[in-house]
Scaffold this motif. Structure first.
Motif, PDB file in Angstrom:
ATOM      1  N   ASP A   1       0.830  -1.212   0.000  1.00  0.00           N
ATOM      2  CA  ASP A   1       0.000   0.000   0.000  1.00  0.00           C
ATOM      3  C   ASP A   1       0.862   1.259   0.000  1.00  0.00           C
ATOM      4  O   ASP A   1       0.513   2.263  -0.641  1.00  0.00           O
TER       5      ASP A   1
ATOM      6  N   ARG B   1       2.177   1.875  -3.445  1.00  0.00           N
ATOM      7  CA  ARG B   1       1.132   2.289  -4.388  1.00  0.00           C
ATOM      8  C   ARG B   1       0.340   3.512  -3.939  1.00  0.00           C
ATOM      9  O   ARG B   1      -0.645   3.880  -4.586  1.00  0.00           O
TER      10      ARG B   1
ATOM     11  N   ARG C   1      -1.339   6.939  -3.499  1.00  0.00           N
ATOM     12  CA  ARG C   1      -1.603   7.989  -4.487  1.00  0.00           C
ATOM     13  C   ARG C   1      -1.818   9.350  -3.834  1.00  0.00           C
ATOM     14  O   ARG C   1      -2.042  10.338  -4.530  1.00  0.00           O
TER      15      ARG C   1
ATOM     16  N   ASP D   1       0.373  -9.676  -5.775  1.00  0.00           N
ATOM     17  CA  ASP D   1       0.475  -8.397  -6.457  1.00  0.00           C
ATOM     18  C   ASP D   1       1.811  -7.686  -6.228  1.00  0.00           C
ATOM     19  O   ASP D   1       2.048  -6.612  -6.780  1.00  0.00           O
TER      20      ASP D   1
END
Length: 458
Positions: free
Chosen positions: A136, A139, A141, A453
């Motif tokens: 997290d 990634r 944002r 992932d």
């Protein structure tokens, strides 16, 4: 778990630095084979948390491959709780590739995606929530998403789950002891059972209350632009993105599919989706596009219903409004450069009720600041979640819901006078669900899914 793994830990391509990470029982031995310290091999006998200057060399020929800094972290005080070395070499395909090739040839195996973090989990350094937080963070944002992920990495969520499990484990142990040794151990009283189960239930409710905000911080706000054909939806998307992403023509029905892009509005990530115009049509492709519009609206966090200031509100506008009924929504009256007054306020109120109305010209950029402010205000209503236990993961939420249902069943069993051993089954179900979150009772399939992932080298 008994071999040594290696991978490039930095993004591919040119850069100032490239890092090859090596972890496992042979990490130091492999480093010794390919690394020559500027001051000899004294580094081998020193402690961890050091950087040593030297060169990577081809062991068979002595050829100098690159000038590097070697980072040394000794078990158990490393990311994986194994011996770890990191070759900090020059960035670029050739230098990084050659160093990795030598490391693999010297006894390491190429790591699988997420294998370093998986070893950290399996070696007990982090729980499953913290492992997920690593991804997290990578990634994130927005600053808020980063704060939520960092709080999870620090163990706030895992600690809260462990506290609830301890409460239930104590209760389960008391029930089982009273069943196994009825003459020596008295069963927990009804009031004690209800009180302890209720406390855990309230803790779960408090965590679930953070789930929606946590999801939005993690994934971004899903904003869907809808309206009848040729009202300027694609132009509006392009203006919000500050680039020409969607095709704009005077021909109605140009957009046949959903066009999605990520934007930042007020510092918050927003997933914008331009959709096919809503209208009655016999065109098969256009019908498929409209159906996708319906699905996007159903999943949206916010809908921008675009109206044409130069045209009266008609059945197609009302159909679009009906499609988005019940969603958080902003009415966007476009093309005010051609018709500044736009539709009458009474018509807008009849169409959107108390929905906010913003007047814009996507062609000229008029009113875009007001629209971005209105979108931002829908985000600003989210609670601030930094420094607390937050549920931002669908897997965590599903497990908490299952745990809550099991506790509700246990409380109902207590009210109905059902025997303690039956109530214990429900408590055990709650324990299993909570254990899945932190990886205490998670099966291999759950663990595989968590790390699927990850990128190689993390």
């Amino acid at each position: 778990m008994f071999d040594t793994i290696a991978a490039v830990a930095t993004p591919p391509g040119e850069g100032g630095i490239g890092i090859i990470r090596v972890s496992g029982p042979e990490a130091l031995s492999i480093a010794r084979r390919v690394f020559r310290g500027a001051e000899g091999d004294g580094w081998v006998h020193r402690g961890g948390y050091r950087l040593v200057y030297g060169h990577v060399v081809e062991p068979r020929t002595g050829e100098v491959v690159d000038e590097v800094l070697l980072g040394i972290m000794r078990a158990p005080r490393s990311y994986t709780r194994e011996d770890v070395v990191e070759f900090n070499c020059h960035g670029g395909w050739v230098a990084v590739g050659r160093v990795l090739e030598l490391v693999l040839r010297s006894g390491a195996r190429l790591a699988e995606p997420g294998e370093f973090t998986r070893r950290a989990f399996l070696n007990g350094r982090i729980d499953l929530t913290q492992a997920e937080a690593v991804l997290d963070i990578v990634r994130s944002r927005s600053r808020e998403a980063m704060q939520v992920a960092v709080a999870q990495l620090r163990g706030f969520l895992g600690q809260k789950v462990r506290e609830m499990r301890e409460e239930l484990l104590g209760l389960q142990a008391a029930i089982e002891a009273s069943i196994d040794f009825p003459e020596e151990v008295a069963p927990p009283g009804e009031e004690e059972l209800r009180g302890r189960l209720s406390r855990v239930r309230e803790e779960i409710k408090a965590l679930l209350a953070t789930a929606e905000a946590g999801r939005l911080y993690r994934e971004g706000l899903a904003v869907v632009i809808i309206g009848k054909p040729n009202v300027g939806k694609s132009s509006l998307l392009n203006r919000l993105l500050r680039e020409d992403r969607a095709l704009v023509t005077e021909v109605p029905g140009t957009t046949r599919d959903v066009v999605e892009e990520l934007a930042r509005i007020g510092g918050f990530p927003v997933r914008l989706a331009d959709t096919a115009g809503v209208r009655e049509t016999e065109d098969v492709v256009e019908k498929l596009g409209i159906e996708r519009t319906r699905r996007k609206v159903a999943a949206a966090d916010l809908v921008l219903l675009v109206l044409d200031a130069t045209r009266e509100i008609d059945d197609a506008d009302r159909e679009a409004a009906k499609l988005s009924a019940g969603k958080r929504r902003i009415l966007v009256v476009n093309k005010i450069d051609a018709a500044p007054a736009g539709p009458a306020k009474e018509e807008l109120a009849a169409l959107g009720g108390t929905d906010p109305v913003v007047y814009v010209s996507a062609l000229e950029g008029t009113g875009m600041a007001e629209l971005e402010k209105a979108i931002g205000e829908s985000v600003m209503r989210l609670p601030r979640l930094e420094g607390t236990a937050v549920v931002s993961n669908v897997r965590h939420r599903a497990a908490l819901v299952r745990a809550q249902e099991c506790i509700e069943d246990a409380l109902e069993a207590g009210r109905s006078g059902i025997p303690l051993d039956v109530m214990g089954i429900d408590i055990y179900g709650a324990l299993e669900a909570l254990g899945e979150i932190i990886g205490v009772t998670g099966n291999e399939e759950v663990i595989e899914r968590v790390f699927a992932d990850f990128c190689v080298g993390k």
